[in-house]
Scaffold this active site. Structure first.
Site, mmCIF file in Angstrom:
data_model
loop_
_atom_site.group_PDB
_atom_site.id
_atom_site.type_symbol
_atom_site.label_atom_id
_atom_site.label_comp_id
_atom_site.label_asym_id
_atom_site.label_seq_id
_atom_site.Cartn_x
_atom_site.Cartn_y
_atom_site.Cartn_z
ATOM 1 N N ASP A 55 0.841 -1.195 0.000
ATOM 2 C CA ASP A 55 0.000 0.000 0.000
ATOM 3 C C ASP A 55 0.879 1.248 0.000
ATOM 4 O O ASP A 55 2.068 1.181 0.294
ATOM 5 C CB ASP A 55 -0.973 0.009 1.187
ATOM 6 C CG ASP A 55 -0.375 -0.603 2.433
ATOM 7 O OD1 ASP A 55 -1.088 -1.304 3.149
ATOM 8 O OD2 ASP A 55 0.828 -0.372 2.683
ATOM 9 N N ASP A 57 1.129 4.582 1.695
ATOM 10 C CA ASP A 57 0.690 5.498 2.745
ATOM 11 C C ASP A 57 1.284 6.887 2.516
ATOM 12 O O ASP A 57 2.418 7.028 2.082
ATOM 13 C CB ASP A 57 1.130 4.987 4.120
ATOM 14 C CG ASP A 57 0.433 3.690 4.487
ATOM 15 O OD1 ASP A 57 -0.617 3.392 3.875
ATOM 16 O OD2 ASP A 57 0.925 2.980 5.367
ATOM 17 N N ASP A 131 9.018 3.014 13.842
ATOM 18 C CA ASP A 131 9.707 1.930 14.552
ATOM 19 C C ASP A 131 11.153 1.709 14.107
ATOM 20 O O ASP A 131 12.070 1.764 14.917
ATOM 21 C CB ASP A 131 8.890 0.628 14.502
ATOM 22 C CG ASP A 131 8.363 0.268 13.121
ATOM 23 O OD1 ASP A 131 8.730 0.952 12.142
ATOM 24 O OD2 ASP A 131 7.603 -0.707 13.021
HETATM 25 P P1 ATP Z 1 3.787 -3.780 5.349
HETATM 26 O O1 ATP Z 1 4.496 -4.000 4.066
HETATM 27 O O2 ATP Z 1 3.681 -5.023 6.187
HETATM 28 O O3 ATP Z 1 2.499 -3.036 5.261
HETATM 29 P P2 ATP Z 1 4.699 -1.398 6.638
HETATM 30 O O4 ATP Z 1 6.097 -0.924 6.944
HETATM 31 O O5 ATP Z 1 3.889 -0.587 5.689
HETATM 32 O O6 ATP Z 1 4.824 -2.894 6.171
HETATM 33 P P3 ATP Z 1 2.557 -1.051 8.476
HETATM 34 O O7 ATP Z 1 2.188 -1.929 9.613
HETATM 35 O O8 ATP Z 1 1.647 -0.935 7.313
HETATM 36 O O9 ATP Z 1 3.994 -1.531 8.026
HETATM 37 O O10 ATP Z 1 2.846 0.396 9.073
HETATM 38 C C1 ATP Z 1 3.147 1.524 8.252
HETATM 39 C C2 ATP Z 1 4.254 2.353 8.874
HETATM 40 O O11 ATP Z 1 3.826 2.858 10.137
HETATM 41 C C3 ATP Z 1 5.545 1.602 9.175
HETATM 42 O O12 ATP Z 1 6.392 1.538 8.055
HETATM 43 C C4 ATP Z 1 6.134 2.392 10.315
HETATM 44 O O13 ATP Z 1 6.799 3.525 9.826
HETATM 45 C C5 ATP Z 1 4.908 2.858 11.074
HETATM 46 N N1 ATP Z 1 4.540 1.933 12.166
HETATM 47 C C6 ATP Z 1 3.682 0.890 12.108
HETATM 48 N N2 ATP Z 1 3.573 0.262 13.279
HETATM 49 C C7 ATP Z 1 4.377 0.927 14.132
HETATM 50 C C8 ATP Z 1 4.715 0.777 15.520
HETATM 51 N N3 ATP Z 1 4.189 -0.218 16.244
HETATM 52 N N4 ATP Z 1 5.574 1.665 16.046
HETATM 53 C C9 ATP Z 1 6.097 2.676 15.322
HETATM 54 N N5 ATP Z 1 5.846 2.858 14.025
HETATM 55 C C10 ATP Z 1 5.001 2.004 13.424
HETATM 56 MG MG MG Z 2 1.799 -1.000 5.188
#
Ligand code: ATP
Ligand code: MG
Length: 420
Positions: A55, A57, A131
């Site tokens: 996705d 964001d 994170d």
């Molecule tokens: P995916 O490909 O699994 O969606 P992602 O990195 O996009 O991986 P998400 O869970 O969609 O992970 O979260 C989007 C963003 O939000 C992360 O890349 C991170 O920057 C932030 N984020 C998500 N969860 C946390 C957390 N628990 N603590 C701090 N930042 C977080």
């Molecule tokens: Mg994501």
């Protein structure tokens, strides 16, 4: 002290064609309205790794109400932190978040669980509250710049997964980050840096303080994220499995090579087969996790030929984990029937009537999914699988799914798991 400045660079591998058209247009529109706006998080990380993001964001200086004024297709969500969702005709949703402030630790520097996260901030604070460094990169598609406040580009280059700030603090703030570390390391092949690994080992018991549905969801994401085998290996190595699923970790540490190899092969089969597509019930994935230890348990017990005994053994094995992880009832039901139907399938003999009787069980289609995984992972007879497959659509008795007993957790967000 000079103000920190981010690294800004156009020397990267992202090309405009890789970016979702709507995300590009949303960012351009926000710019036209005078707001900063970037792609952020997993999408920038994945684009830089040459992978297709799940996705796109967006993060912006516009407040949620501004976003709603600018976009007609906007819906505001979230109580703890207001977010804008932009809805598109093909069902696509783009998330637009306002820059957040960094959370503060308590006075003595001890980090606490974050409970309130609702303050707006700047691009820098928004990057720093994330994170891992590789998850905190911003990308501006109009200037083609990657903007890095936290050393994420360097870590991406070195293939290192590093928390932003002190790992012990960050894992105490939100213990789920330990599972996220494992998930990302497994998916990308990055190394969790040494302080991060040490912090996971020392803080792993903090997992007990995390919201259980989030833990359960992360376990499922590991299983269907395309890197389940490596995720479980890493969880075992770092002591997280011992907290989440002690029954499996204890069983693995008995050191019987063959069953452990069966588990690894099952998880690797799931990884190869689904590659991140959620094409099977979550209960089936969980049953793959428990199957080798269940098989071990019943193998030496002649009494387990009796379905009632087998069922009871399955319940004894699964029960504590179902309660600990508050597994949704439906998943527990699927999991239990997948396990005991493997035995009934093996015992059914060649007679078609006996086989049909097994196939009429409510849980049979899911049990077939597990049998298909086992056939590949354990090298079982493919013709036998095909014969059982031919019974996939026999009429089934109506009635409540046999899931009494455990669970009772709610299904985590995301609704139905089966998307064929
Ligand atoms: P995916 O490909 O699994 O969606 P992602 O990195 O996009 O991986 P998400 O869970 O969609 O992970 O979260 C989007 C963003 O939000 C992360 O890349 C991170 O920057 C932030 N984020 C998500 N969860 C946390 C957390 N628990 N603590 C701090 N930042 C977080
Ligand atoms: Mg994501």
């Amino acid at each position: 002290m000079p103000l920190p400045t981010p690294v800004r660079t156009t020397q990267h591998t992202i090309s405009l064609g890789d970016i979702d058209d709507d995300a590009y247009r949303v960012i351009r529109r926000l710019h036209q309205c005078g707001f900063e706006a970037f792609l952020v998080g997993g999408s920038v990380r994945d684009l830089l790794l040459g992978k297709r993001p799940k996705d796109f964001d967006i993060v912006t200086g516009a407040r949620p109400n501004d976003v709603r004024r600018i976009f007609r297709n906007c819906r505001l969500i979230g109580r703890r932190f207001r977010l804008a969702h932009l809805l598109f005709a093909n069902g696509k949703v783009l998330e637009v978040a306002t820059f957040r402030a960094e959370p503060f630790g308590t006075e003595d520097g001890e980090a606490d669980l974050i409970t309130d996260d609702n303050e707006f901030g700047t691009p820098e604070s928004d990057a720093r509250r994330r994170d891992f460094t590789v998850n905190a990169l911003f990308y501006d598609p109009q200037s083609a710049e990657v903007i890095d406040w936290v050393g994420g580009l360097k870590d991406l280059e070195a293939r290192v997964l590093r928390t932003i700030g002190e790992p012990v603090t960050r894992f105490r703030e939100d213990p789920v980050r330990m599972l996220r570390a494992v998930k990302f390391a497994a998916r990308t092949g990055f190394q969790i840096d040494d302080p991060g690994r040490a912090a996971i080992r020392s803080e792993r018991k903090q997992l007990k303080k995390a919201a259980v549905p989030r833990l359960y969801e992360e376990v499922l994401r590991m299983l269907w994220g395309g890197a389940g085998a490596r995720s479980f290996e890493l969880m075992d190595e770092l002591g997280l499995l011992e907290i989440l699923l002690p029954e499996i970790s204890a069983w693995l540490s008995r050191g019987d090579r063959d069953p452990a190899e069966t588990l690894r092969a099952l998880l690797a089969t799931i990884d190869a087969k689904f590659q991140g597509r959620q094409a099977v019930e979550s209960g089936v994935l969980l049953s793959a996790l428990f199957w080798p230890s269940f098989h071990d348990l019943v193998r030496d017990r002649p009494g387990a030929r009796d379905p009632a005994v087998a069922r009871k053994l399955a319940e004894e094995l699964i029960g504590p984990a179902a309660i600990r992880l508050r597994m949704p009832r439906k998943d527990v039901g699927t999991l239990l029937s997948c396990l005991d139907l493997q035995l009934r399938i093996a015992q059914a003999g060649p007679k078609r009537t006996a086989r049909i009787q097994v196939a009429r069980h409510q849980g049979f289609p899911d049990a077939l999914d597990l049998l298909a995984l086992r056939t590949e992972a354990e090298g079982l007879d493919e013709d036998a699988l095909a014969e059982w497959e031919s019974l996939r659509d026999v009429p089934r008795a109506f009635g409540p799914p046999d899931d009494e007993g455990f669970g009772g957790g709610r299904r985590p967000r995301g609704g139905r798991r089966r998307r064929r």
